[in-house]
Design an enzyme around this catalytic site. Structure first.
Site, PDB file in Angstrom:
ATOM      1  N   TYR A  27     -14.604 -12.299   0.467  1.00  0.00           N
ATOM      2  CA  TYR A  27     -15.017 -11.009  -0.019  1.00  0.00           C
ATOM      3  C   TYR A  27     -17.227 -11.548  -0.396  1.00  0.00           C
ATOM      4  CZ  TYR A  27     -12.001  -7.575   1.563  1.00  0.00           C
ATOM      5  OH  TYR A  27     -10.892  -7.098   2.302  1.00  0.00           O
ATOM      6  N   ARG A  73       0.902  -1.454   0.032  1.00  0.00           N
ATOM      7  CA  ARG A  73       0.525  -0.132  -0.126  1.00  0.00           C
ATOM      8  C   ARG A  73       0.697   1.408  -0.276  1.00  0.00           C
ATOM      9  NH1 ARG A  73      -5.389  -0.609   1.437  1.00  0.00           N
ATOM     10  NH2 ARG A  73      -6.128  -2.676   1.048  1.00  0.00           N
ATOM     11  N   ARG A 124      -3.837   6.530   1.285  1.00  0.00           N
ATOM     12  CA  ARG A 124      -3.822   7.648   1.797  1.00  0.00           C
ATOM     13  C   ARG A 124      -3.015   8.138   2.457  1.00  0.00           C
ATOM     14  NH1 ARG A 124      -9.743   5.407   3.093  1.00  0.00           N
ATOM     15  NH2 ARG A 124      -8.861   3.860   3.597  1.00  0.00           N
ATOM     16  N   ARG A 164      -7.843  12.065  -5.577  1.00  0.00           N
ATOM     17  CA  ARG A 164      -8.531  10.962  -4.499  1.00  0.00           C
ATOM     18  C   ARG A 164      -9.828  12.547  -4.301  1.00  0.00           C
ATOM     19  NH1 ARG A 164     -12.149   9.258  -2.843  1.00  0.00           N
ATOM     20  NH2 ARG A 164     -11.985   7.324  -1.181  1.00  0.00           N
ATOM     21  N   ASP A 173      -6.729  -2.746  -7.376  1.00  0.00           N
ATOM     22  CA  ASP A 173      -7.156  -3.060  -6.360  1.00  0.00           C
ATOM     23  C   ASP A 173      -7.507  -4.974  -6.565  1.00  0.00           C
ATOM     24  OD1 ASP A 173      -8.740  -2.571  -3.276  1.00  0.00           O
ATOM     25  OD2 ASP A 173      -9.544  -4.339  -4.010  1.00  0.00           O
TER      26      ASP A 173
HETATM   27  O1  CP3 Z   1      -0.224  -0.007  -2.728  1.00  0.00           O
HETATM   28  C1  CP3 Z   1      -0.653  -0.582  -3.636  1.00  0.00           C
HETATM   29  O2  CP3 Z   1      -0.257  -1.362  -2.218  1.00  0.00           O
HETATM   30  C2  CP3 Z   1      -1.696   0.031  -3.811  1.00  0.00           C
HETATM   31  C3  CP3 Z   1      -2.732  -0.667  -4.548  1.00  0.00           C
HETATM   32  C4  CP3 Z   1      -3.670  -1.448  -4.179  1.00  0.00           C
HETATM   33  C5  CP3 Z   1      -4.645  -1.377  -3.067  1.00  0.00           C
HETATM   34  N1  CP3 Z   1      -5.282  -2.485  -2.546  1.00  0.00           N
HETATM   35  C6  CP3 Z   1      -5.049   0.098  -2.835  1.00  0.00           C
HETATM   36  C7  CP3 Z   1      -6.190   0.185  -2.139  1.00  0.00           C
HETATM   37  C8  CP3 Z   1      -3.722  -3.560  -3.562  1.00  0.00           C
HETATM   38  C9  CP3 Z   1      -1.968  -4.085  -4.088  1.00  0.00           C
HETATM   39  C10 CP3 Z   1      -4.440  -3.042  -2.662  1.00  0.00           C
HETATM   40  C11 CP3 Z   1      -4.852  -4.997  -2.605  1.00  0.00           C
HETATM   41  C12 CP3 Z   1      -6.184  -5.270  -1.876  1.00  0.00           C
HETATM   42  N2  CP3 Z   1      -7.131  -4.761  -1.167  1.00  0.00           N
HETATM   43  C13 CP3 Z   1      -5.640  -6.017  -0.535  1.00  0.00           C
HETATM   44  C14 CP3 Z   1      -4.815  -6.870  -0.232  1.00  0.00           C
HETATM   45  C15 CP3 Z   1      -3.377  -6.631   0.699  1.00  0.00           C
HETATM   46  C16 CP3 Z   1      -4.531  -6.477   2.133  1.00  0.00           C
HETATM   47  O3  CP3 Z   1      -4.187  -5.559   2.597  1.00  0.00           O
HETATM   48  O4  CP3 Z   1      -4.042  -7.430   2.763  1.00  0.00           O
HETATM   49  C17 CP3 Z   1      -7.108  -5.845   0.468  1.00  0.00           C
HETATM   50  C18 CP3 Z   1      -7.600  -6.987   1.351  1.00  0.00           C
HETATM   51  C19 CP3 Z   1      -7.525  -5.062  -0.280  1.00  0.00           C
HETATM   52  C20 CP3 Z   1      -9.814  -5.025  -0.229  1.00  0.00           C
HETATM   53  C21 CP3 Z   1      -9.327  -3.185   0.368  1.00  0.00           C
HETATM   54  N3  CP3 Z   1      -9.355  -2.890  -0.694  1.00  0.00           N
HETATM   55  C22 CP3 Z   1      -9.830  -2.463   1.453  1.00  0.00           C
HETATM   56  C23 CP3 Z   1      -9.790  -3.500   2.423  1.00  0.00           C
HETATM   57  C24 CP3 Z   1      -9.700  -1.326   1.348  1.00  0.00           C
HETATM   58  C25 CP3 Z   1     -11.099  -0.955   2.477  1.00  0.00           C
HETATM   59  C26 CP3 Z   1      -9.314  -0.493   3.445  1.00  0.00           C
HETATM   60  C27 CP3 Z   1      -8.958   0.844   3.417  1.00  0.00           C
HETATM   61  O5  CP3 Z   1      -7.656   0.829   3.768  1.00  0.00           O
HETATM   62  O6  CP3 Z   1      -9.477   1.840   2.693  1.00  0.00           O
HETATM   63  C28 CP3 Z   1      -9.646  -1.559  -0.358  1.00  0.00           C
HETATM   64  C29 CP3 Z   1      -9.495   0.359  -1.040  1.00  0.00           C
HETATM   65  C30 CP3 Z   1      -8.481   0.599  -1.095  1.00  0.00           C
HETATM   66  N4  CP3 Z   1      -7.165  -0.082  -2.018  1.00  0.00           N
HETATM   67  C31 CP3 Z   1      -7.397   1.633  -1.253  1.00  0.00           C
HETATM   68  C32 CP3 Z   1      -6.531   1.872  -1.302  1.00  0.00           C
HETATM   69  C33 CP3 Z   1      -4.941   2.527  -1.871  1.00  0.00           C
HETATM   70  C34 CP3 Z   1      -8.416   3.208  -0.209  1.00  0.00           C
HETATM   71  C35 CP3 Z   1      -9.195   3.581  -1.199  1.00  0.00           C
HETATM   72  C36 CP3 Z   1      -9.231   5.095  -0.658  1.00  0.00           C
HETATM   73  O7  CP3 Z   1      -8.818   6.029  -1.308  1.00  0.00           O
HETATM   74  O8  CP3 Z   1      -9.898   5.581  -0.434  1.00  0.00           O
END
Ligand code: CP3
Length: 650
Positions: free
Chosen positions: A458, A332, A336, A345, A381
């Site tokens: 999910y 990640r 944010r 964003r 994602d």
């Molecule tokens: O730099 C990176 O790693 C970018 C790409 C990336 C994102 N999500 C961006 C994202 C990657 C590789 C993921 C993987 C992801 N997504 C996982 C596996 C990694 C882990 O944490 O175990 C999972 C379980 C998800 C599912 C997911 N997507 C959740 C649970 C959430 C909400 C929680 C949160 O952190 O807000 C997301 C949204 C998400 N994916 C965001 C980002 C940057 C936040 C979105 C926003 O800007 O509001």
């Protein structure tokens, strides 16, 4: 996949080294049919063990009805064993004793040998027919084929399979190893030496390895010629194709990186699938072309080392090669916690951002350059694939992801749509393509997908979950629907990841983020076979990373399922994790994300502690144990990257 005999000529103009011995004529013919130029260089000779005491002792035990289970590892060995016993006993007595003994053949070749002598067998072992599938088959049959306290005979070939023997002993069996023949170097080493010279001179494009012993023999021959290092370096510029997992393991143990492994461990698929991918692999391996001209003289004198093609620390660490400093990236890393991300964003939703290739590229590159990490991960994602699958997907503020049409019963699985990633996820491919061009050439781009279990979690839970009760109940109560769902997800993610590589991804990470909620038993029975099939689809496309959290109790099983690199979270010490994963793999991890919240002064010590656990062993990729926390000061993220580089500089 079957392209044999069709008009496709995927090996046109390619010079293919064929190391196979017994089946050499067949294999060279398959290569010619694909338009390739084969060069046959057999690397071994099978030598029957004369006066084979173990085989005769086995014969006595067999005839006395004392063998509780006979495991046959090879077809040639099965036939040879019967021949050896026939020198002492009546053939009909041997066959009738075999018919009343439970026999388990490892794969199609011993099955064929058994069919020839009309000996039945108790079960078949699924592909890729390694000792792991063999043990899984026995574990399933635990009730009617118990191992505890039983005498199990194992027909061996060439080298001993220690893992198999240990696994049987762990389950309480007494193992009776019956070696039948051993492998030696061929009498005429001329062709093998010529193959070594051609590979080093750049006169070979593809090498086909069809058994694990080939690697030892080839290295021995090169060592005798004094050119082992040159050979190793030259392999970085040609396609290394391995027939199956055992052969790949032997290659990795010698620091050679298999580029291809077919979906089924046989010669036909090996040639057919090599034909499909050889040109792309060659282009990728030669892209940075070091173009070393090797003078013939070196091959005779072997004095000057050939400069190896230098790719960056990240890709080298994936292959467990030595690196100038430990490579680092942060899960990640774009998100944010960054002001620049929040600014982009502010104007749009998360999904809109993912679907704008130009902006996704911008935040990916920005994070990499700002932090100075050794790799970038494409901004996307794991849940994006749920949209084309048909369950819908929303990200609600505060609650995380929501799946509006969750999978709750079998009919819901039936309604899922098949995914064509190049169409429905075209925006991801476009973002990868743009980003690959925008990143500095030495920074590799990571593509990724969710593992089948985490995606299913999910889909079944309908969003995030704390206890994963719904998905675990589903596995227990709807085993058939579960298997079908896994099948669909392996298919969809396999295609998705392949498309990402075609678009420009150079490494693939599989996120099985929530797999840690399962017991070992649940994992082995209901998840591991599916994850293993996904790895079977992507192995060889690009180095891959297998990541999950809360997996301390599962790490060995995760490693078994696949992963050139296996990730560990921060709840386990890295050295302990690496021992469980096995030192034949690279590892990724595992600084506690909480450390980045500060104070900044404590960072140095915490980074140092992780590096110490890795102990400078090749194959460590530094990362957090899980994604970067939202409240992380950007400065601390930069500091971690800087510290890893400073403290690990060799
Ligand atoms: O730099 C990176 O790693 C970018 C790409 C990336 C994102 N999500 C961006 C994202 C990657 C590789 C993921 C993987 C992801 N997504 C996982 C596996 C990694 C882990 O944490 O175990 C999972 C379980 C998800 C599912 C997911 N997507 C959740 C649970 C959430 C909400 C929680 C949160 O952190 O807000 C997301 C949204 C998400 N994916 C965001 C980002 C940057 C936040 C979105 C926003 O800007 O509001």
């Amino acid at each position: 996949m079957n392209v044999e005999g069709t008009s496709s000529k995927g090996l046109s103009g390619l010079r293919v080294m064929v190391f196979e011995s017994r089946m050499s004529p067949t294999l060279t013919q398959l290569v010619r049919l694909q338009g390739g130029e084969p060069f046959a260089a057999p690397l071994l000779k099978e030598v029957p063990i004369e006066r084979n005491q173990e085989a005769f002792a086995f014969g006595e035990a067999l005839l006395a009805g004392k063998i509780d289970l006979l495991i046959l590892l090879t077809g040639v060995g099965t036939r040879a064993l019967v021949r050896v016993l026939e020198t002492r006993h009546d053939r009909e007595r041997i066959l009738s004793a075999l018919r009343s003994t439970p026999v388990l053949p490892r794969g199609p070749k011993p099955i064929k040998a058994l069919d020839e002598i009309k000996v039945p067998y108790v079960d078949t072992v699924p592909e890729p027919n390694t000792w792991r599938e063999l043990m899984a088959t026995l574990d399933k049959r635990e009730e009617d084929i118990p191992l505890k306290g039983r005498l199990v005979a194992v027909q061996e070939y060439g080298a001993r399979n220690h893992e198999l023997i240990e696994a049987l002993q762990e389950r309480g069996a007494t193992v009776f190893a019956v070696p039948v023949y051993r492998w030696e170097l061929p009498d005429d080493l001329g062709p093998a030496r010529e193959a070594v010279r051609r590979i080093i001179r750049g006169q070979a494009d593809v090498a086909l390895f069809t058994t694990a012993v080939h690697i030892d023999h080839l290295c021995r021959i090169a060592a005798e010629m004094g050119v082992e290092e040159q050979l190793r370096a030259a392999f970085e510029k040609i396609v290394i194709a391995s027939v199956g997992p055992d052969t790949s393991e032997a290659l990795r143990a010698k620091g050679l990186w298999p580029d291809l492994e077919p979906s089924s461990p046989k010669m036909g698929p090996l040639v057919a699938e090599t034909a499909l991918r050889a040109v792309a692999v060659l282009e990728q391996k030669r892209r940075h072309g070091c173009g070393v001209e090797v003078r013939d003289a070196i091959l005779d004198l072997a004095v000057e080392p050939v400069p190896a093609y230098e790719d960056g620390p990240f890709l080298r660490a994936c292959r467990r090669q030595p690196v100038p400093h430990t490579p680092v990236w942060l899960m990640r890393q774009a998100g944010r916690y960054q002001a620049s991300y929040r600014a982009v964003r502010k104007e749009r939703t998360f999904l809109e951002l993912c679907k704008s290739p130009e902006l996704a590229c911008q935040v990916t590159v920005q994070a990499q350059e700002d932090l100075g990490t050794d790799a970038a991960i494409i901004f996307a994602d794991i849940l994006l694939i749920l949209e084309p699958l048909g369950t819908g997907l929303e990200y609600s503020k505060g609650d995380g992801p929501v799946v509006p049409h969750p999978v709750r019963r079998r009919a819901d699985v039936g309604r899922l749509k098949s995914v064509r990633p190049e169409e429905s996820l075209a925006y991801v491919m476009e973002a990868i393509h743009l980003t690959r061009r925008r990143l500095r050439p030495e920074v590799p781009l990571i593509g990724f997908a969710g593992a089948p279990f985490t995606l299913a979690a999910y889909m079944i839970e309908g969003g995030s979950s704390k206890d994963f009760v719904r998905v675990r109940r589903f596995i227990r109560e709807e085993p058939e629907a579960w298997a079908e769902l896994m099948e669909r997800l392996v298919e969809a993610t396999g295609a998705y990841l392949s498309a990402q590589v075609r678009a420009g991804a150079q490494v693939l990470q599989i996120f099985d983020s929530w797999v840690g909620c399962l017991t070992r038993d649940e994992y082995v029975r209901s998840v591991q076979p599916h994850t293993a099939r996904l790895f079977g689809r992507i192995n060889g496309l690009a180095p891959n990373i297998h990541f999950g959290t809360g997996t301390a109790h599962l790490l060995d099983l995760l490693a078994q399922a696949g992963g050139d690199v296996v990730g560990a979270d921060h709840r386990i010490a890295l050295d302990e994790a690496w021992t469980r994963i096995g030192h034949d793999r690279a590892v990724q991890g595992n600084l506690d994300p909480e450390a980045l919240l500060g104070p900044k002064e404590s960072l140095r010590q915490r980074v140092q502690a992780v590096l110490e656990r890795a102990a400078g062993r090749p194959g460590h990729i530094f990362n957090l144990g899980h994604g970067i926390l939202q409240t992380t000061p950007e400065e601390n993220a930069r500091e971690v990257v800087r510290l890893v580089h400073e403290l690990s500089a060799r």
